[in-house]
Write a protein that holds these residues in place. Structure first.
Motif, PDB file in Angstrom:
ATOM      1  N   LEU A 292       8.172  -9.129   6.772  1.00  0.00           N
ATOM      2  CA  LEU A 292       8.650  -7.770   7.039  1.00  0.00           C
ATOM      3  C   LEU A 292       9.139  -7.512   8.193  1.00  0.00           C
ATOM      4  N   MET A 293       8.838  -8.208   9.278  1.00  0.00           N
ATOM      5  CA  MET A 293       9.531  -8.082  10.695  1.00  0.00           C
ATOM      6  C   MET A 293      11.014  -8.600  10.516  1.00  0.00           C
TER       7      MET A 293
ATOM      8  N   ARG B 119      12.885  -8.227   8.058  1.00  0.00           N
ATOM      9  CA  ARG B 119      13.746  -7.206   7.092  1.00  0.00           C
ATOM     10  C   ARG B 119      14.053  -6.154   7.734  1.00  0.00           C
ATOM     11  N   LEU B 120      12.949  -5.612   8.881  1.00  0.00           N
ATOM     12  CA  LEU B 120      13.103  -4.393   9.580  1.00  0.00           C
ATOM     13  C   LEU B 120      13.995  -4.851  10.912  1.00  0.00           C
ATOM     14  N   ALA B 121      13.873  -6.080  11.479  1.00  0.00           N
ATOM     15  CA  ALA B 121      14.337  -6.495  12.659  1.00  0.00           C
ATOM     16  C   ALA B 121      13.643  -5.703  13.762  1.00  0.00           C
ATOM     17  N   ALA B 122      12.269  -5.383  13.299  1.00  0.00           N
ATOM     18  CA  ALA B 122      11.288  -4.490  14.297  1.00  0.00           C
ATOM     19  C   ALA B 122       9.799  -4.780  13.747  1.00  0.00           C
ATOM     20  N   ALA B 123       8.823  -4.212  14.446  1.00  0.00           N
ATOM     21  CA  ALA B 123       7.615  -4.168  14.002  1.00  0.00           C
ATOM     22  C   ALA B 123       7.377  -2.699  14.287  1.00  0.00           C
ATOM     23  N   SER B 124       7.077  -2.058  12.875  1.00  0.00           N
ATOM     24  CA  SER B 124       6.722  -0.605  13.140  1.00  0.00           C
ATOM     25  C   SER B 124       5.185  -0.374  12.596  1.00  0.00           C
ATOM     26  N   PRO B 125       4.514   0.772  12.984  1.00  0.00           N
ATOM     27  CA  PRO B 125       3.234   1.015  12.455  1.00  0.00           C
ATOM     28  C   PRO B 125       3.280   2.252  11.353  1.00  0.00           C
ATOM     29  N   ASN B 126       4.566   2.668  11.361  1.00  0.00           N
ATOM     30  CA  ASN B 126       4.812   3.950  10.569  1.00  0.00           C
ATOM     31  C   ASN B 126       5.334   3.576   9.240  1.00  0.00           C
ATOM     32  N   ILE B 127       4.990   2.268   8.775  1.00  0.00           N
ATOM     33  CA  ILE B 127       5.453   2.119   7.398  1.00  0.00           C
ATOM     34  C   ILE B 127       4.211   1.560   6.461  1.00  0.00           C
ATOM     35  N   GLY B 128       4.357   0.959   5.355  1.00  0.00           N
ATOM     36  CA  GLY B 128       3.433   0.551   4.614  1.00  0.00           C
ATOM     37  C   GLY B 128       2.570   1.061   3.605  1.00  0.00           C
ATOM     38  N   ALA B 129       2.641   2.506   3.879  1.00  0.00           N
ATOM     39  CA  ALA B 129       1.846   3.273   2.790  1.00  0.00           C
ATOM     40  C   ALA B 129       2.431   3.240   1.354  1.00  0.00           C
ATOM     41  N   GLU B 130       3.518   2.968   1.234  1.00  0.00           N
ATOM     42  CA  GLU B 130       4.072   2.676  -0.388  1.00  0.00           C
ATOM     43  C   GLU B 130       3.937   1.330  -0.683  1.00  0.00           C
ATOM     44  N   TYR B 131       3.552   0.331   0.090  1.00  0.00           N
ATOM     45  CA  TYR B 131       3.393  -1.221  -0.534  1.00  0.00           C
ATOM     46  C   TYR B 131       2.365  -1.568  -1.275  1.00  0.00           C
ATOM     47  N   ASN B 132       1.290  -0.692  -1.105  1.00  0.00           N
ATOM     48  CA  ASN B 132       0.105  -0.792  -2.110  1.00  0.00           C
ATOM     49  C   ASN B 132       0.448  -0.360  -3.647  1.00  0.00           C
ATOM     50  N   LEU B 133       1.203   0.596  -3.543  1.00  0.00           N
ATOM     51  CA  LEU B 133       1.598   0.968  -4.990  1.00  0.00           C
ATOM     52  C   LEU B 133       2.647   0.087  -5.331  1.00  0.00           C
ATOM     53  N   ASN B 134       3.656  -0.020  -4.804  1.00  0.00           N
ATOM     54  CA  ASN B 134       4.782  -0.939  -5.087  1.00  0.00           C
ATOM     55  C   ASN B 134       4.224  -2.345  -5.747  1.00  0.00           C
ATOM     56  N   SER B 135       3.549  -2.958  -4.915  1.00  0.00           N
ATOM     57  CA  SER B 135       2.931  -4.425  -5.161  1.00  0.00           C
ATOM     58  C   SER B 135       2.163  -4.204  -6.513  1.00  0.00           C
ATOM     59  N   ILE B 136       1.261  -3.145  -6.635  1.00  0.00           N
ATOM     60  CA  ILE B 136       0.659  -3.203  -8.055  1.00  0.00           C
ATOM     61  C   ILE B 136       1.723  -2.870  -9.324  1.00  0.00           C
ATOM     62  N   THR B 137       2.899  -2.171  -8.755  1.00  0.00           N
ATOM     63  CA  THR B 137       3.920  -1.956  -9.909  1.00  0.00           C
ATOM     64  C   THR B 137       4.551  -3.221 -10.210  1.00  0.00           C
ATOM     65  N   ALA B 138       4.774  -3.865  -9.238  1.00  0.00           N
ATOM     66  CA  ALA B 138       5.543  -5.393  -9.544  1.00  0.00           C
ATOM     67  C   ALA B 138       4.780  -6.174 -10.476  1.00  0.00           C
ATOM     68  N   VAL B 139       3.432  -6.090 -10.114  1.00  0.00           N
ATOM     69  CA  VAL B 139       2.482  -7.308 -10.726  1.00  0.00           C
ATOM     70  C   VAL B 139       2.320  -6.578 -12.250  1.00  0.00           C
ATOM     71  N   VAL B 140       1.865  -5.435 -12.496  1.00  0.00           N
ATOM     72  CA  VAL B 140       1.832  -4.664 -13.788  1.00  0.00           C
ATOM     73  C   VAL B 140       2.910  -5.032 -14.683  1.00  0.00           C
TER      74      VAL B 140
END
Length: 343
Positions: A256-257, A259-280
């Protein structure tokens, strides 16, 4: 008085119901979960290439791969949990916390880059193990456990980061090296993060298909009580799955770092749904015990292809989310239908 009995050798077998094309397709998808996702991916690529010829440009395909790398990595850990009939809602929180810990240790404390990366991966491992402990020892449902730790880990993230983004230029180069291009084939570029992601899929594809641990994971997800009666130490299996998933999330934080060329605390809320979506979408059953990690990779690619293709087609971002949501609903409906096949 003699009675006539039918000769078994001459009796006719009971009539069987005809096998319809729909039944054949159902049996095929049940025996080969990867077939459906591959068909959807092929059709999506064909459709979007007809809508906009730029979709098949080498540079654009390389961009799609880069865009799905983070989600595919996190979805791999999610796959292990879902195979055991669980779910992990803390994926994004763990990855973001681990990335901020890595970046903070290197930038603020002056810890060498490799050591900072190890600290972040260890943090992801500890968080995954904590979820596993709550599931196996305290015996709380995985949904409730990870819903609670989602809030806990995001709160810890805010404490550690103070809400500040750390840029790549402020960290050792190794921290964002996963975003560097490893090689190019014409305009098609592959980053080190993508290679790490693919290597992880190879390792866990082998582990699940060719090791005793993998067979125990499938058995535990298919029927927990039957697996326990068969001598499988289901508690250890579940704990190991959450722990290994934490390791993967820690590695995902490094990707992730990059990909972003940074470390940001203001991301990640959508990763839960997106990861489940990819699995399903990739064909892994939410009820556990059935699915392939390569299907998760295909599922992540399907999500990436749809997002990129709809953008090139000029579709509004709201309708892009609608399309992905409909894909999830269809995937779950198909999964329930497939599970009705008699064994």
């Amino acid at each position: 008085m003699a009675t006539d009995t039918a000769d078994p050798s001459t009796s006719e077998p009971p009539p069987t119901a005809p096998v319809t094309p729909g039944r054949r397709l159902q049996n095929l998808l049940h025996a080969n979960p990867i077939v459906g996702p591959l068909a959807v991916l092929a059709l999506a690529i064909l459709a979007f290439s007809l809508v906009n010829p730029r979709f098949l440009a080498a540079a654009n395909l390389g961009l799609v791969l880069q865009q799905v790398t983070v989600i595919a990595t996190l979805a791999l850990g999610q796959t292990l949990v879902i195979l055991t009939a669980g779910i992990d809602l803390a994926v994004g929180a763990i990855a973001v916390f681990a990335s901020m810990l890595m970046a903070g240790a290197a930038h603020t404390l002056g810890v060498p880059g490799p050591v900072a990366l190890i600290l972040g991966i260890l943090a992801g491992t500890a968080m995954g193990a904590f979820n596993g402990w709550l599931v196996t020892v305290v015996r709380l449902p995985p949904f409730i456990v990870t819903l609670g730790t989602l809030s806990v880990f995001f709160s810890l993230n805010a404490v550690v980061s103070h809400g500040e983004t750390i840029r790549g230029a402020e960290m050792p180069p190794i921290m964002t090296a996963t975003g560097d291009t490893a090689f190019r084939i014409g305009a098609f570029g592959v980053t080190w993060g993508s290679l790490i992601m693919l290597a992880l899929f190879v390792v866990f594809s082998y582990s699940l298909s060719s090791t005793a641990w993998g067979r125990h994971v499938y058995a535990t997800g298919d029927d927990l009580e039957a697996a326990r009666l068969a001598g499988i130490r289901t508690g250890r299996v579940l704990l190991s799955v959450y722990l290994v998933a934490g390791v993967i999330y820690g590695i995902g934080a490094w990707v992730l770092m990059g990909r972003l060329a940074a470390a940001s605390p203001n991301i990640g809320a959508e990763y839960n749904l997106n990861s489940i979506t990819a699995v399903v979408i990739g064909g892994t059953s939410l009820f556990g015990g059935r699915g392939l990690v390569v299907g998760t990779l295909v599922g992540a690619l399907i999500v990436g292809v749809f997002q990129n293709g709809l953008q090139l087609a000029g579709v509004d971002v709201v309708w892009q989310g609608t399309a992905i949501g409909l894909l999830v609903l269809v995937a779950v409906a198909v999964d329930q239908r497939i599970r009705k096949v008699k064994r």
